[in-house]
Motif scaffolding. Sequence first.
Motif, PDB file in Angstrom:
ATOM      1  N   ALA A 144       0.864  -1.174   0.000  1.00 49.25           N
ATOM      2  CA  ALA A 144       0.000   0.000   0.000  1.00 49.25           C
ATOM      3  C   ALA A 144       0.900   1.223   0.000  1.00 49.25           C
ATOM      4  CB  ALA A 144      -0.921  -0.001   1.216  1.00 49.25           C
ATOM      5  N   ILE A 145       1.054   1.833  -1.156  1.00 46.78           N
ATOM      6  CA  ILE A 145       1.965   2.966  -1.306  1.00 46.78           C
ATOM      7  C   ILE A 145       1.147   4.243  -1.136  1.00 46.78           C
ATOM      8  CG2 ILE A 145       3.603   4.118  -2.842  1.00 46.78           C
ATOM      9  CD1 ILE A 145       4.148   1.403  -4.121  1.00 46.78           C
ATOM     10  N   LEU A 146       1.515   5.040  -0.141  1.00 50.51           N
ATOM     11  CA  LEU A 146       0.633   6.162   0.215  1.00 50.51           C
ATOM     12  C   LEU A 146       1.402   7.454   0.467  1.00 50.51           C
ATOM     13  CD1 LEU A 146       0.908   6.633   3.535  1.00 50.51           C
ATOM     14  CD2 LEU A 146      -0.419   4.535   3.595  1.00 50.51           C
TER      15      LEU A 146
ATOM     16  N   PHE B 135      -0.363  -1.866  -4.750  1.00 51.46           N
ATOM     17  CA  PHE B 135       0.638  -2.242  -5.755  1.00 51.46           C
ATOM     18  C   PHE B 135       1.089  -3.668  -5.483  1.00 51.46           C
ATOM     19  CE2 PHE B 135       5.220  -2.070  -7.098  1.00 51.46           C
ATOM     20  CZ  PHE B 135       5.008  -1.871  -8.454  1.00 51.46           C
ATOM     21  N   ASP B 136       0.988  -4.520  -6.501  1.00 52.11           N
ATOM     22  CA  ASP B 136       1.331  -5.937  -6.295  1.00 52.11           C
ATOM     23  C   ASP B 136       2.788  -6.262  -6.613  1.00 52.11           C
ATOM     24  OD1 ASP B 136       1.443  -5.874  -9.048  1.00 52.11           O
ATOM     25  OD2 ASP B 136      -0.094  -7.403  -9.385  1.00 52.11           O
ATOM     26  N   GLY B 137       3.600  -5.235  -6.768  1.00 52.34           N
ATOM     27  CA  GLY B 137       5.002  -5.436  -7.131  1.00 52.34           C
ATOM     28  C   GLY B 137       5.239  -5.277  -8.612  1.00 52.34           C
ATOM     29  N   HIS B 138       4.139  -5.185  -9.382  1.00 50.65           N
ATOM     30  CA  HIS B 138       4.248  -5.078 -10.840  1.00 50.65           C
ATOM     31  C   HIS B 138       3.361  -3.969 -11.389  1.00 50.65           C
ATOM     32  CE1 HIS B 138       6.324  -8.930 -10.504  1.00 50.65           C
ATOM     33  NE2 HIS B 138       5.322  -9.305  -9.743  1.00 50.65           N
ATOM     34  N   GLU B 139       2.153  -3.843 -10.826  1.00 50.89           N
ATOM     35  CA  GLU B 139       1.235  -2.817 -11.301  1.00 50.89           C
ATOM     36  C   GLU B 139       0.276  -2.395 -10.194  1.00 50.89           C
ATOM     37  OE1 GLU B 139      -0.895  -4.503 -14.546  1.00 50.89           O
ATOM     38  OE2 GLU B 139      -1.778  -6.110 -13.347  1.00 50.89           O
ATOM     39  N   ILE B 140      -0.367  -1.252 -10.385  1.00 52.80           N
ATOM     40  CA  ILE B 140      -1.373  -0.769  -9.437  1.00 52.80           C
ATOM     41  C   ILE B 140      -2.669  -1.550  -9.653  1.00 52.80           C
ATOM     42  CG2 ILE B 140      -2.783   1.232  -8.794  1.00 52.80           C
ATOM     43  CD1 ILE B 140      -0.385   2.989  -9.724  1.00 52.80           C
TER      44      ILE B 140
ATOM     45  N   THR C   7      -5.236  -1.158   3.104  1.00 54.27           N
ATOM     46  CA  THR C   7      -3.927  -1.508   3.669  1.00 54.27           C
ATOM     47  C   THR C   7      -3.903  -2.901   4.302  1.00 54.27           C
ATOM     48  OG1 THR C   7      -4.487  -0.439   5.766  1.00 54.27           O
ATOM     49  CG2 THR C   7      -3.368   0.914   4.099  1.00 54.27           C
ATOM     50  N   GLN C   8      -5.060  -3.577   4.347  1.00 54.13           N
ATOM     51  CA  GLN C   8      -5.123  -4.906   4.966  1.00 54.13           C
ATOM     52  C   GLN C   8      -4.194  -5.875   4.242  1.00 54.13           C
ATOM     53  OE1 GLN C   8      -7.329  -5.419   7.687  1.00 54.13           O
ATOM     54  NE2 GLN C   8      -6.132  -7.275   7.967  1.00 54.13           N
ATOM     55  N   ASP C   9      -3.395  -6.625   5.008  1.00 54.27           N
ATOM     56  CA  ASP C   9      -2.454  -7.613   4.462  1.00 54.27           C
ATOM     57  C   ASP C   9      -1.448  -6.983   3.502  1.00 54.27           C
ATOM     58  OD1 ASP C   9      -3.731  -9.645   5.895  1.00 54.27           O
ATOM     59  OD2 ASP C   9      -5.124 -10.080   4.255  1.00 54.27           O
ATOM     60  N   CYS C  10      -1.162  -5.709   3.694  1.00 58.53           N
ATOM     61  CA  CYS C  10      -0.191  -5.009   2.851  1.00 58.53           C
ATOM     62  C   CYS C  10       0.958  -4.465   3.699  1.00 58.53           C
ATOM     63  CB  CYS C  10      -0.845  -3.828   2.126  1.00 58.53           C
ATOM     64  SG  CYS C  10      -2.013  -4.289   0.847  1.00 58.53           S
ATOM     65  N   VAL C  11       2.092  -4.283   3.048  1.00 62.81           N
ATOM     66  CA  VAL C  11       3.191  -3.533   3.640  1.00 62.81           C
ATOM     67  C   VAL C  11       3.019  -2.081   3.196  1.00 62.81           C
ATOM     68  CG1 VAL C  11       5.684  -3.206   3.729  1.00 62.81           C
ATOM     69  CG2 VAL C  11       4.744  -5.524   3.601  1.00 62.81           C
ATOM     70  N   ILE C  12       2.959  -1.162   4.145  1.00 60.26           N
ATOM     71  CA  ILE C  12       2.827   0.265   3.813  1.00 60.26           C
ATOM     72  C   ILE C  12       4.175   0.796   3.322  1.00 60.26           C
ATOM     73  CG2 ILE C  12       2.569   2.566   4.835  1.00 60.26           C
ATOM     74  CD1 ILE C  12       0.264   1.513   6.453  1.00 60.26           C
ATOM     75  N   VAL C  13       4.148   1.481   2.194  1.00 62.28           N
ATOM     76  CA  VAL C  13       5.359   2.073   1.614  1.00 62.28           C
ATOM     77  C   VAL C  13       5.115   3.577   1.474  1.00 62.28           C
ATOM     78  CG1 VAL C  13       6.919   2.129  -0.359  1.00 62.28           C
ATOM     79  CG2 VAL C  13       5.867  -0.039   0.333  1.00 62.28           C
TER      80      VAL C  13
ATOM     81  N   GLY D 172      -0.224  13.063  -6.433  1.00 63.25           N
ATOM     82  CA  GLY D 172       0.993  13.217  -7.220  1.00 63.25           C
ATOM     83  C   GLY D 172       2.202  12.622  -6.529  1.00 63.25           C
ATOM     84  N   ASP D 173       2.353  12.899  -5.227  1.00 59.61           N
ATOM     85  CA  ASP D 173       3.500  12.377  -4.481  1.00 59.61           C
ATOM     86  C   ASP D 173       3.429  10.856  -4.342  1.00 59.61           C
ATOM     87  OD1 ASP D 173       4.258  14.972  -4.269  1.00 59.61           O
ATOM     88  OD2 ASP D 173       4.186  15.091  -2.087  1.00 59.61           O
ATOM     89  N   ALA D 174       2.218  10.319  -4.113  1.00 57.27           N
ATOM     90  CA  ALA D 174       2.079   8.870  -3.958  1.00 57.27           C
ATOM     91  C   ALA D 174       2.373   8.148  -5.264  1.00 57.27           C
ATOM     92  CB  ALA D 174       0.678   8.519  -3.454  1.00 57.27           C
ATOM     93  N   LEU D 175       1.907   8.702  -6.385  1.00 59.98           N
ATOM     94  CA  LEU D 175       2.155   8.065  -7.679  1.00 59.98           C
ATOM     95  C   LEU D 175       3.642   8.099  -8.030  1.00 59.98           C
ATOM     96  CD1 LEU D 175       0.705   6.631  -9.958  1.00 59.98           C
ATOM     97  CD2 LEU D 175       0.394   8.837 -11.094  1.00 59.98           C
ATOM     98  N   ALA D 176       4.321   9.205  -7.707  1.00 61.14           N
ATOM     99  CA  ALA D 176       5.775   9.277  -7.920  1.00 61.14           C
ATOM    100  C   ALA D 176       6.484   8.256  -7.035  1.00 61.14           C
ATOM    101  CB  ALA D 176       6.276  10.686  -7.612  1.00 61.14           C
ATOM    102  N   THR D 177       5.971   8.031  -5.829  1.00 63.65           N
ATOM    103  CA  THR D 177       6.563   7.038  -4.923  1.00 63.65           C
ATOM    104  C   THR D 177       6.368   5.631  -5.469  1.00 63.65           C
ATOM    105  OG1 THR D 177       6.108   8.504  -3.057  1.00 63.65           O
ATOM    106  CG2 THR D 177       6.637   6.228  -2.522  1.00 63.65           C
ATOM    107  N   VAL D 178       5.231   5.368  -6.130  1.00 65.73           N
ATOM    108  CA  VAL D 178       5.014   4.065  -6.779  1.00 65.73           C
ATOM    109  C   VAL D 178       6.109   3.816  -7.820  1.00 65.73           C
ATOM    110  CG1 VAL D 178       3.507   2.735  -8.310  1.00 65.73           C
ATOM    111  CG2 VAL D 178       2.513   4.020  -6.420  1.00 65.73           C
ATOM    112  N   LYS D 179       6.348   4.815  -8.667  1.00 63.94           N
ATOM    113  CA  LYS D 179       7.348   4.662  -9.725  1.00 63.94           C
ATOM    114  C   LYS D 179       8.750   4.517  -9.141  1.00 63.94           C
ATOM    115  CE  LYS D 179       4.483   7.213 -12.998  1.00 63.94           C
ATOM    116  NZ  LYS D 179       4.283   8.456 -13.764  1.00 63.94           N
TER     117      LYS D 179
END
Length: 453
Positions: free
Chosen positions: A3-5, A27-32, A78-84, A148-155
Amino acid sequence: MYAILDIETTGGQFNEEGITEIAIYKFDGHEIVDQFISLVNPEKPIQPFVVKLTGINNAMLQSAPKFFEVAKRIIEMTQDCVIVAHNAQFDYRILRTEFSRLGYNFERQNLCTVELAKKLIPEQPSYSLGKLVRALGIPMADRHRASGDALATVKLFKMLLDKDLEKEIVKTFIKTEVEKGLAPKLLDIVSNIPSTTGIYYVHKEDGDIIYIGKSKNIKKRVNQHFTGSSRRDKKIQVEVFSVTYEETGSELIALLKESEEVKVNKPKYNRALTKTIFPFSLYQSKNKEGFISIKLQRTDARKNELASFASQAEGQSALFKITDKYVLCQKINHLEIVKTHCFPYEINQCNGACVDEESPEDYNIRVEDFLANNEYSNQNIIAVDRGRNLQERSAVLIENGVFQGIAFFDLNYQVNNIEILRNIITPMKNTRDAKNIILSYLKKKKVYKIISF
């Protein structure tokens, strides 16, 4: 699952801040795979400097939902996710504080992209999100807004996953799955793997990698392991807990990553690959008559090879082609063991070096021509190939004849600007295997294009 936030707040004294906006990308490690973006009414005024920074003002939040109205959705996301998050300590603290006000104990594992970037992209002048993504050529919109900041963090996180050759991020995630008791069965594992080109990693319960492989069809290859009857496949079937994967799109990238990551991680069922995967090589030497001989021998790490091959037959075939193309002598190149002349001399395809009818000086000119055109020594080139999706491309960087590493990019300026390319490159070792994989691939197959710089 991650869960990238990113969270924007009112500012103010420690632990008295209120959330004004939140964005979460699952994010599953490959895509949103899911997203949640919302303004939040903090029920308190925003500090003036924050209004200037984010553009969010008190009037905008009057009709926004209050935190208790979005709390359930945040828990679901965020359930069963690692927060990033970038500076995860701050975002995680704010979330825990808000939930504690509701009487709920919010606990999640978390990862900080600042700390990951310091480890995986060292020596950057700044690790602030804005300056870091600019240095990496990652496009960014709506700076200082949560989405915007969260999407940049995903990339950014996706790039950090690529750079994590030791797979520490993924190993940590696998351990959390064990703690939750989610041991998947073989069919469940296969069902979650794509039929695309890439690398796969077989993990046991503690997250350690026991096997690394590459395939143009990952699902098919993993299924073969799970249905195979070889000794290695049967051991994998017993020990596997999870299989993670990385799509590469490019077969060249898959070959290079497999070679490098087997040597880095040393999986116990990849022992053969920890040694050279090219056991035969061509070497040059000068014989007593002064002719430069090119000979196929067992690979010797102490010598500088001209080219290497996966089998003796492949090496001999290549040497025959070289000898024919440059009008060299099969006897001098040890392709024929004869006392007199070589066979091509009888059909006028050898100039007679084997019977002293050609001088070493004239003969060696053609050998030097082969040597000069043999490899990418001292070249500066970028091999651009397909990426993991239609919008993306991959790059293999060779600088001054040295293999530097690989990268994925979706904007041309990321590859046309060498400084940005150096930043986004996942560094890899310039081993003999890597060099020979690249040379072999470029000779046999076409990449999209070669850029010289």
